[in-house]
Scaffold this motif. Sequence first.
Motif, PDB file in Angstrom:
ATOM      1  N   PRO A 485     -83.729  61.370 -71.208  1.00  0.00           N
ATOM      2  CA  PRO A 485     -84.543  62.277 -72.164  1.00  0.00           C
ATOM      3  C   PRO A 485     -85.940  63.022 -71.695  1.00  0.00           C
ATOM      4  N   GLU A 486     -86.229  63.921 -72.148  1.00  0.00           N
ATOM      5  CA  GLU A 486     -87.350  64.700 -71.480  1.00  0.00           C
ATOM      6  C   GLU A 486     -88.758  64.029 -71.749  1.00  0.00           C
ATOM      7  N   GLY A 487     -89.725  64.269 -70.952  1.00  0.00           N
ATOM      8  CA  GLY A 487     -91.034  63.664 -70.918  1.00  0.00           C
ATOM      9  C   GLY A 487     -91.309  62.354 -70.397  1.00  0.00           C
ATOM     10  N   ASN A 488     -90.136  61.625 -69.944  1.00  0.00           N
ATOM     11  CA  ASN A 488     -90.510  60.434 -69.619  1.00  0.00           C
ATOM     12  C   ASN A 488     -90.039  60.159 -68.081  1.00  0.00           C
ATOM     13  N   ARG A 489     -90.444  59.263 -67.330  1.00  0.00           N
ATOM     14  CA  ARG A 489     -89.930  58.886 -66.030  1.00  0.00           C
ATOM     15  C   ARG A 489     -88.974  57.475 -66.351  1.00  0.00           C
ATOM     16  N   TYR A 490     -87.857  57.239 -65.690  1.00  0.00           N
ATOM     17  CA  TYR A 490     -86.895  56.232 -65.848  1.00  0.00           C
ATOM     18  C   TYR A 490     -86.723  55.355 -64.462  1.00  0.00           C
ATOM     19  N   ALA A 491     -86.623  53.957 -64.771  1.00  0.00           N
ATOM     20  CA  ALA A 491     -86.063  53.011 -63.618  1.00  0.00           C
ATOM     21  C   ALA A 491     -84.806  52.893 -63.782  1.00  0.00           C
ATOM     22  N   VAL A 492     -83.976  53.018 -62.857  1.00  0.00           N
ATOM     23  CA  VAL A 492     -82.534  52.869 -62.841  1.00  0.00           C
ATOM     24  C   VAL A 492     -81.898  51.717 -62.074  1.00  0.00           C
ATOM     25  N   ASP A 493     -81.168  50.759 -62.863  1.00  0.00           N
ATOM     26  CA  ASP A 493     -80.611  49.535 -62.067  1.00  0.00           C
ATOM     27  C   ASP A 493     -79.070  49.776 -62.190  1.00  0.00           C
ATOM     28  N   VAL A 494     -78.462  49.728 -60.878  1.00  0.00           N
ATOM     29  CA  VAL A 494     -76.984  49.648 -60.459  1.00  0.00           C
ATOM     30  C   VAL A 494     -76.653  48.177 -60.495  1.00  0.00           C
ATOM     31  N   ILE A 495     -75.847  47.938 -61.834  1.00  0.00           N
ATOM     32  CA  ILE A 495     -75.281  46.477 -62.021  1.00  0.00           C
ATOM     33  C   ILE A 495     -73.710  46.315 -61.412  1.00  0.00           C
ATOM     34  N   ASP A 496     -73.536  45.430 -60.472  1.00  0.00           N
ATOM     35  CA  ASP A 496     -72.111  44.945 -60.310  1.00  0.00           C
ATOM     36  C   ASP A 496     -71.818  43.967 -61.195  1.00  0.00           C
ATOM     37  N   THR A 497     -70.968  44.037 -62.190  1.00  0.00           N
ATOM     38  CA  THR A 497     -70.837  43.081 -63.085  1.00  0.00           C
ATOM     39  C   THR A 497     -69.961  41.994 -62.524  1.00  0.00           C
ATOM     40  N   TRP A 498     -69.165  42.320 -61.587  1.00  0.00           N
ATOM     41  CA  TRP A 498     -68.307  41.218 -60.865  1.00  0.00           C
ATOM     42  C   TRP A 498     -68.954  40.628 -59.531  1.00  0.00           C
ATOM     43  N   GLY A 499     -69.578  41.535 -58.840  1.00  0.00           N
ATOM     44  CA  GLY A 499     -70.356  41.164 -57.467  1.00  0.00           C
ATOM     45  C   GLY A 499     -71.538  40.311 -57.803  1.00  0.00           C
ATOM     46  N   MET A 500     -72.256  40.345 -59.169  1.00  0.00           N
ATOM     47  CA  MET A 500     -73.143  39.912 -59.647  1.00  0.00           C
ATOM     48  C   MET A 500     -74.497  40.254 -58.878  1.00  0.00           C
ATOM     49  N   THR A 501     -74.511  41.586 -58.666  1.00  0.00           N
ATOM     50  CA  THR A 501     -75.696  41.984 -58.045  1.00  0.00           C
ATOM     51  C   THR A 501     -76.471  43.194 -59.180  1.00  0.00           C
ATOM     52  N   ILE A 502     -77.731  42.956 -58.901  1.00  0.00           N
ATOM     53  CA  ILE A 502     -78.469  44.379 -59.516  1.00  0.00           C
ATOM     54  C   ILE A 502     -79.151  44.955 -58.714  1.00  0.00           C
ATOM     55  N   GLU A 503     -79.049  46.267 -58.351  1.00  0.00           N
ATOM     56  CA  GLU A 503     -79.766  47.132 -57.423  1.00  0.00           C
ATOM     57  C   GLU A 503     -80.591  48.316 -58.185  1.00  0.00           C
ATOM     58  N   THR A 504     -81.977  47.961 -57.863  1.00  0.00           N
ATOM     59  CA  THR A 504     -82.749  48.963 -58.460  1.00  0.00           C
ATOM     60  C   THR A 504     -83.112  50.095 -57.604  1.00  0.00           C
ATOM     61  N   LEU A 505     -82.726  51.336 -57.929  1.00  0.00           N
ATOM     62  CA  LEU A 505     -82.854  52.417 -57.149  1.00  0.00           C
ATOM     63  C   LEU A 505     -84.185  52.607 -56.885  1.00  0.00           C
ATOM     64  N   PRO A 506     -84.621  53.179 -55.676  1.00  0.00           N
ATOM     65  CA  PRO A 506     -86.091  53.444 -55.293  1.00  0.00           C
ATOM     66  C   PRO A 506     -86.526  54.542 -56.196  1.00  0.00           C
ATOM     67  N   GLY A 507     -87.932  54.107 -56.641  1.00  0.00           N
ATOM     68  CA  GLY A 507     -88.627  55.126 -57.332  1.00  0.00           C
ATOM     69  C   GLY A 507     -88.188  55.271 -58.741  1.00  0.00           C
TER      70      GLY A 507
END
Lengths: 529, 529
Positions: A485-507
């Motif tokens: 959505p325009e006008g905002n900045r966002y944090a992004v998490d990549v979730i491996d639901t089987w590997g049980m990891t959450i990787e937050t993308l930089p920035g």
Amino acid sequence: MAPIAHVERYRMFELNLTGTSAGNPYADVTIQAMFTSQSTGETVTVNGFYRGQGRYSIRFMPTEEGVWTYETRSDAPSMEERKGEIVVEPAGEGNHGRVLRACDVAKGALREAYGAQLPYCFSYEDGTPYQPYGTTCYAWTNQPSDVQDRTVATLAKAPFNKIRMCVFPKYYDFNTTDPEMFAYEGSMAEGFDHTRFNEPFFENLDRRIEQLDELGIEADIILLHPYDKPEWVFSAMGAEADGFYLSYMARRYAAYKNVWWSLANEYDILLPQKPLEDWRRYARIVMANDPFNHLRSVHNCTRMYDYNETWCTHCSIQRIDVTRTTECIADWRREFGKPVVCDEPGYEGNIYWGWGNLTGEELIRRFWEGVMRRGYVTHGETFIDQGEQVWWAHGGELHGDAPARIAFMRDVFADLPLDAAPLDADMPSEFAWSTLLPSGERVPHTPQGEKAGPYWDVPVLRSSDDYQLVYFGWYRPAYREFSLPEGNRYAVDVIDTWGMTIETLPGTYEGSVRVDLGRQYMAVRIRKA
Amino acid sequence: MAPIAHVERYRMFELNLTGTSAGNPYADVTIQAMFTSQSTGETVTVNGFYRGQGRYSIRFMPTEEGVWTYETRSDAPSMEERKGEIVVEPAGEGNHGRVLRACDVAKGALREAYGAQLPYCFSYEDGTPYQPYGTTCYAWTNQPSDVQDRTVATLAKAPFNKIRMCVFPKYYDFNTTDPEMFAYEGSMAEGFDHTRFNEPFFENLDRRIEQLDELGIEADIILLHPYDKPEWVFSAMGAEADGFYLSYMARRYAAYKNVWWSLANEYDILLPQKPLEDWRRYARIVMANDPFNHLRSVHNCTRMYDYNETWCTHCSIQRIDVTRTTECIADWRREFGKPVVCDEPGYEGNIYWGWGNLTGEELIRRFWEGVMRRGYVTHGETFIDQGEQVWWAHGGELHGDAPARIAFMRDVFADLPLDAAPLDADMPSEFAWSTLLPSGERVPHTPQGEKAGPYWDVPVLRSSDDYQLVYFGWYRPAYREFSLPEGNRYAVDVIDTWGMTIETLPGTYEGSVRVDLGRQYMAVRIRKA
């Protein structure tokens, strides 16, 4: 006047009385008490029950703090007009009261926070959100005591906050041993007296339900079921005995805050002996004897129940189509407008039948597909080569890969915005079927019309511009791009639901973001930074 | 009289004529020939076509051996009443003629051998059974010539016997390069003349269809499609130009024995510009110019076509529900009563969209689920990180795991009894939806009623007491027991559809047999010993 009792809000106050043991007090004696809150004036009438040897109990669950007084009524003069007072203390740590529907709990700002999701959500009665992550141990309280203890120990480490459990024992593959105790007086050799209950059996059940409550687990009590043995016949006692039993169960267990009522497992296997009108009558009997109005449902085998019936507080569904399972939650929400629990999506294990030989990956996929549509999904485990107990029936130990992933999943969904809504871009099953108009044109049976837009292939949960969760299931995209959505900045998490990891993308990102994925069972969470 | 020509039965005889090049012969000159079998007396009238520079061709496919004579008719006097004779030799090795519907081919004992499966099967016209195992290379003939050659080389080693291919180039993700040749005279800069065809373009297409035929591959020619570029506009030429083109295509290609007609890829994306009545009219144009009555269908995106229309010989379906894909073949067979090809069940690959990022395992599972229901399933591959070409659009090379498993699968099904019938124990998708009767009872929408019996969970193919094939898909039973028909002994094969192994159990069995399985994607074949 009895001595003043002290009890925590939402916890059970048990009034024990002594009276006649002549005749059949289970059937002949009525006993009840009116509990009145001195602060609100509310009066709750509670039916008591007989427990053998001249002992009677009335169980009350105070929903308000402060002083409550009570007074008994009975057709046994010795138990008439007993009076007393209880002081209800604030609820302690972890005590949130009953689980009810959010629409029956949430008021004001909390109600607004749920937005359009209100009809589909559960909540503890103190307003704490509740998402069921249940498991299934049908006959665990009918196993030897040490197995029951091991089940409790396993549950203490497991991620589950609801359990589906029967009262009566189960007779089925891997379930052929007679239990040590039965619910009724009598014996397999001489038959059971369906008008006299076996107190030790119920004292054990009391204790097990208490233990579940201590673990924060809702007891989804299955009152009737078809998996019966000719020497037991608890599934075919007849309508009068059924009603007598249901009334007793409600009077004995309604004051446990962690109780849910499931009228039956696979009610349709009990058709036509117990026709649909029986189930509605049974629901009325339970409701008449449960002044605390616990959640109520019934569970199907191959015939969907009409969960639009007003006594049903929620859906407790066994998937019918063997392929399209928890994806149907989108349809069931539309059809029934209530919280939807898919209580049998298939189990992890290796039993010979398709309901119980899923891989952990497939069961967890079904969990995600369901919860992404804002339904709820229930676990079960059926390994037939991992020791004597099979979890789905006996309890004991867990062996599968799913429970750890369910724990991970609970964490991911713990901070889901209350109003997070599934995009209805995925199609209901009947979309595959279309209507032939007189013009010869075929139109799909879907309120949304066509599948379209960037999320036609995957379930999405979204809360305004703040939160979006996308789940890719068995798909394996190398990457995916997301518009933001325009006008905002966002944090992004990549979730491996089987590997049980959450990787937050930089920035943080604006405009759009490309997320590398490359394997199955991935999810992407995008939150306003 | 021209010299006597010799041609193999079912192969093409091309009569080349020279005539006027004045005006626009594509539009202005009619040319046809009547071919008459001297043994049967049958006469086939074939429309010819112009190919530039005063050259005209009439293409004929003889369906009977022996002497055929012909005589032309034309409004161009120089091409009127040309006569000749051809001698049709027996079909050579591997030449089985057209693929048609079994119901249009099989007579007598062969017809009976198909039993109730007759309406759902294909057959070569010489009676050889044909099961399509297709692939998809939409724009392969619009790629540079060396890429086309590599595609042919790949196909020569691949297991496919049908290919879905467009005539017009494709403009879409990964498909943005303009082709070297176009179907029409003109240019992107100056526009195309939709009344004049570009002979070199079609000579290439001729050659490629011939090469496919040499490889035993049916060319499922997609006549129109929506993935167009503003500078091309082949998808929006208007109804008159569409008809002119379709007539030309039928006249030019109907004498290739390996041609199928697909009116469109994703016809519904071309709605409402080309309404449903257009498609019916287009079918009539193709039929009027195809004296050899090749197979005809049309392919959907999200709106199922009404394959009950009489011009459709079979269904060419893209799955609509993203979860329940080839399992729906059971429903589609019931709905349309014709051979069902699921031409887009999703592709193996890692493109960002759910139609093209399946694992090999999942695509092969969809193949098996479909073929076990006696439908047919088509392959496609969409890896976006394996070189310049993406197979589904360009051809080139294959990179996935599926083709080897499709080859294995073809072997397994090669000796399937013609009448092997799917047990309709699995439910159609609408079973999940039920009808509320006035009595309040819900009944399922399925002709079979309840799911029941030992095979409610898995697809089964069975031919009398002789043959049974059971496929377990994503299930992982430790073992399964099978009842065997009384009075016979049976040989049992354990088939690992992914590992590509067939293990025959030692000895033969009667009464019942327990088969250890223990992993996913297994099948069990039980044949009378």
